[in-house]
Design a protein around this motif. Structure first.
Motif, PDB file in Angstrom:
ATOM      1  N   GLY A  92       0.817  -1.204   0.000  1.00 19.85           N
ATOM      2  CA  GLY A  92       0.000   0.000   0.000  1.00 19.85           C
ATOM      3  C   GLY A  92       0.845   1.246   0.000  1.00 19.85           C
ATOM      4  O   GLY A  92       2.076   1.189   0.023  1.00 19.85           O
ATOM      5  N   GLU A  93       0.165   2.381  -0.038  1.00 19.00           N
ATOM      6  CA  GLU A  93       0.846   3.666   0.003  1.00 19.00           C
ATOM      7  C   GLU A  93       1.101   4.073   1.442  1.00 19.00           C
ATOM      8  O   GLU A  93       0.283   3.807   2.326  1.00 19.00           O
ATOM      9  CB  GLU A  93      -0.027   4.755  -0.625  1.00 19.00           C
ATOM     10  CG  GLU A  93      -0.118   4.742  -2.117  1.00 19.00           C
ATOM     11  CD  GLU A  93      -0.918   5.924  -2.610  1.00 19.00           C
ATOM     12  OE1 GLU A  93      -0.330   6.803  -3.263  1.00 19.00           O
ATOM     13  OE2 GLU A  93      -2.145   5.973  -2.346  1.00 19.00           O
ATOM     14  N   GLU A  97       3.131   9.326   1.080  1.00 20.63           N
ATOM     15  CA  GLU A  97       2.881   9.282  -0.361  1.00 20.63           C
ATOM     16  C   GLU A  97       1.494   9.819  -0.700  1.00 20.63           C
ATOM     17  O   GLU A  97       1.317  10.521  -1.703  1.00 20.63           O
ATOM     18  CB  GLU A  97       3.039   7.847  -0.884  1.00 20.63           C
ATOM     19  CG  GLU A  97       4.466   7.345  -0.855  1.00 20.63           C
ATOM     20  CD  GLU A  97       4.598   5.848  -1.086  1.00 20.63           C
ATOM     21  OE1 GLU A  97       5.661   5.434  -1.566  1.00 20.63           O
ATOM     22  OE2 GLU A  97       3.640   5.087  -0.785  1.00 20.63           O
ATOM     23  N   ILE A  98       0.521   9.506   0.126  1.00 22.97           N
ATOM     24  CA  ILE A  98      -0.841  10.010  -0.091  1.00 22.97           C
ATOM     25  C   ILE A  98      -0.857  11.532  -0.001  1.00 22.97           C
ATOM     26  O   ILE A  98      -1.443  12.211  -0.851  1.00 22.97           O
ATOM     27  CB  ILE A  98      -1.821   9.376   0.922  1.00 22.97           C
ATOM     28  CG1 ILE A  98      -1.935   7.873   0.679  1.00 22.97           C
ATOM     29  CG2 ILE A  98      -3.187  10.053   0.849  1.00 22.97           C
ATOM     30  CD1 ILE A  98      -2.645   7.119   1.782  1.00 22.97           C
ATOM     31  N   LEU A  99      -0.193  12.063   1.019  1.00 24.75           N
ATOM     32  CA  LEU A  99      -0.135  13.512   1.186  1.00 24.75           C
ATOM     33  C   LEU A  99       0.623  14.182   0.045  1.00 24.75           C
ATOM     34  O   LEU A  99       0.220  15.250  -0.430  1.00 24.75           O
ATOM     35  CB  LEU A  99       0.510  13.862   2.531  1.00 24.75           C
ATOM     36  CG  LEU A  99      -0.294  13.498   3.773  1.00 24.75           C
ATOM     37  CD1 LEU A  99       0.554  13.636   5.021  1.00 24.75           C
ATOM     38  CD2 LEU A  99      -1.560  14.328   3.866  1.00 24.75           C
ATOM     39  N   GLU A 100       1.700  13.550  -0.414  1.00 24.27           N
ATOM     40  CA  GLU A 100       2.501  14.116  -1.506  1.00 24.27           C
ATOM     41  C   GLU A 100       1.700  14.253  -2.795  1.00 24.27           C
ATOM     42  O   GLU A 100       1.929  15.174  -3.573  1.00 24.27           O
ATOM     43  CB  GLU A 100       3.747  13.266  -1.756  1.00 24.27           C
ATOM     44  CG  GLU A 100       4.811  13.439  -0.708  1.00 24.27           C
ATOM     45  CD  GLU A 100       5.959  12.449  -0.838  1.00 24.27           C
ATOM     46  OE1 GLU A 100       6.058  11.757  -1.875  1.00 24.27           O
ATOM     47  OE2 GLU A 100       6.757  12.371   0.110  1.00 24.27           O
ATOM     48  N   VAL A 105      -6.182  12.631   3.956  1.00 20.40           N
ATOM     49  CA  VAL A 105      -6.068  11.483   4.860  1.00 20.40           C
ATOM     50  C   VAL A 105      -7.044  11.619   6.025  1.00 20.40           C
ATOM     51  O   VAL A 105      -6.937  10.910   7.020  1.00 20.40           O
ATOM     52  CB  VAL A 105      -4.615  11.289   5.371  1.00 20.40           C
ATOM     53  CG1 VAL A 105      -3.683  10.908   4.236  1.00 20.40           C
ATOM     54  CG2 VAL A 105      -4.118  12.529   6.092  1.00 20.40           C
ATOM     55  N   LYS A 106      -8.002  12.512   5.866  1.00 21.20           N
ATOM     56  CA  LYS A 106      -8.968  12.793   6.932  1.00 21.20           C
ATOM     57  C   LYS A 106      -9.687  11.524   7.406  1.00 21.20           C
ATOM     58  O   LYS A 106      -9.922  11.340   8.595  1.00 21.20           O
ATOM     59  CB  LYS A 106      -9.988  13.830   6.461  1.00 21.20           C
ATOM     60  CG  LYS A 106     -10.916  14.320   7.553  1.00 21.20           C
ATOM     61  CD  LYS A 106     -11.920  15.327   7.038  1.00 21.20           C
ATOM     62  CE  LYS A 106     -11.293  16.688   7.113  1.00 21.20           C
ATOM     63  NZ  LYS A 106     -12.267  17.765   6.811  1.00 21.20           N
ATOM     64  N   VAL A 135      -1.399   2.352   4.205  1.00 19.86           N
ATOM     65  CA  VAL A 135      -2.826   2.083   4.094  1.00 19.86           C
ATOM     66  C   VAL A 135      -3.013   0.914   3.135  1.00 19.86           C
ATOM     67  O   VAL A 135      -2.546   0.943   1.998  1.00 19.86           O
ATOM     68  CB  VAL A 135      -3.587   3.321   3.565  1.00 19.86           C
ATOM     69  CG1 VAL A 135      -5.073   3.017   3.464  1.00 19.86           C
ATOM     70  CG2 VAL A 135      -3.334   4.521   4.460  1.00 19.86           C
ATOM     71  N   HIS A 136      -3.668  -0.132   3.626  1.00 16.87           N
ATOM     72  CA  HIS A 136      -3.975  -1.313   2.816  1.00 16.87           C
ATOM     73  C   HIS A 136      -5.456  -1.632   2.987  1.00 16.87           C
ATOM     74  O   HIS A 136      -5.908  -1.901   4.103  1.00 16.87           O
ATOM     75  CB  HIS A 136      -3.111  -2.505   3.254  1.00 16.87           C
ATOM     76  CG  HIS A 136      -3.397  -3.752   2.483  1.00 16.87           C
ATOM     77  ND1 HIS A 136      -2.942  -3.951   1.199  1.00 16.87           N
ATOM     78  CD2 HIS A 136      -4.114  -4.846   2.804  1.00 16.87           C
ATOM     79  CE1 HIS A 136      -3.357  -5.129   0.773  1.00 16.87           C
ATOM     80  NE2 HIS A 136      -4.081  -5.683   1.733  1.00 16.87           N
TER      81      HIS A 136
END
Length: 163
Positions: A92-93, A97-100, A105-106, A135-136
């Motif tokens: 998962g990320e 990475e999600i924020l980038e 991510v709320k 996150v998976h």
């Protein structure tokens, strides 16, 4: 690290570097068609953190967090002499990475707050830096094993939420 590493007579093929932190370098590795994380402890200087025996600290911290129920990858194997840990690979990320990529991510906040409360109730803080969470399938995993005695200044609300 070379293209392969042997941990307690098991050969792992190194695929790529996943990341590195103040304690070691983590690599995606494969053995018998399954994926793992191979973490090689390093002894590079760190200006803001004092280390003791890193491999023992990783093993101790893993057990502490496992006992209180923090969602994290299973420790598969340890070679104390070579200072290598083999972990379950959680695909998962990372939160980083999600924020980038500009995504929110709320929806993960209730899960991180639950982890933070579990840690606090047991006198611990985990390292809330966003590269330490994957996150998976919508579930948040703490992929580091580091934890420290609880101090309010280093809890999620006062430190981790800033990221």
């Amino acid at each position: 690290m070379s293209d392969t590493v042997t941990v307690n007579d098991r050969l792992y093929r190194i695929i790529r570097l996943l990341g590195h932190g103040k304690g070691g370098y983590s690599y995606l590795a494969e053995r018998d068609g399954s994926y793992f994380v191979v973490k090689k402890i390093h002894h590079e200087p760190c200006d803001y953190y004092a280390f003791g025996d890193k491999i023992e600290a990783e093993c101790r911290d893993y057990e502490r967090l496992r006992k209180i129920g923090i969602p994290m990858p299973e420790m598969i194997d340890v070679d104390r002499d070579e200072e290598i840990i083999v972990k379950q690979y959680i695909e998962g990320e990372t939160v980083s990475e999600i924020l980038e990529r500009g995504a929110s991510v709320k929806e993960l906040l209730p899960q991180i707050r639950e982890m933070a409360e579990l840690a606090r109730e047991n006198g611990l803080n985990i390292d809330y830096y966003p590269t330490n969470f994957v996150v998976h399938d919508g579930k948040l995993w703490y992929i580091d094993y580091e934890c420290n005695e609880y101090m309010e200044e280093w809890n999620f609300e006062n430190w981790g939420s800033r990221y």
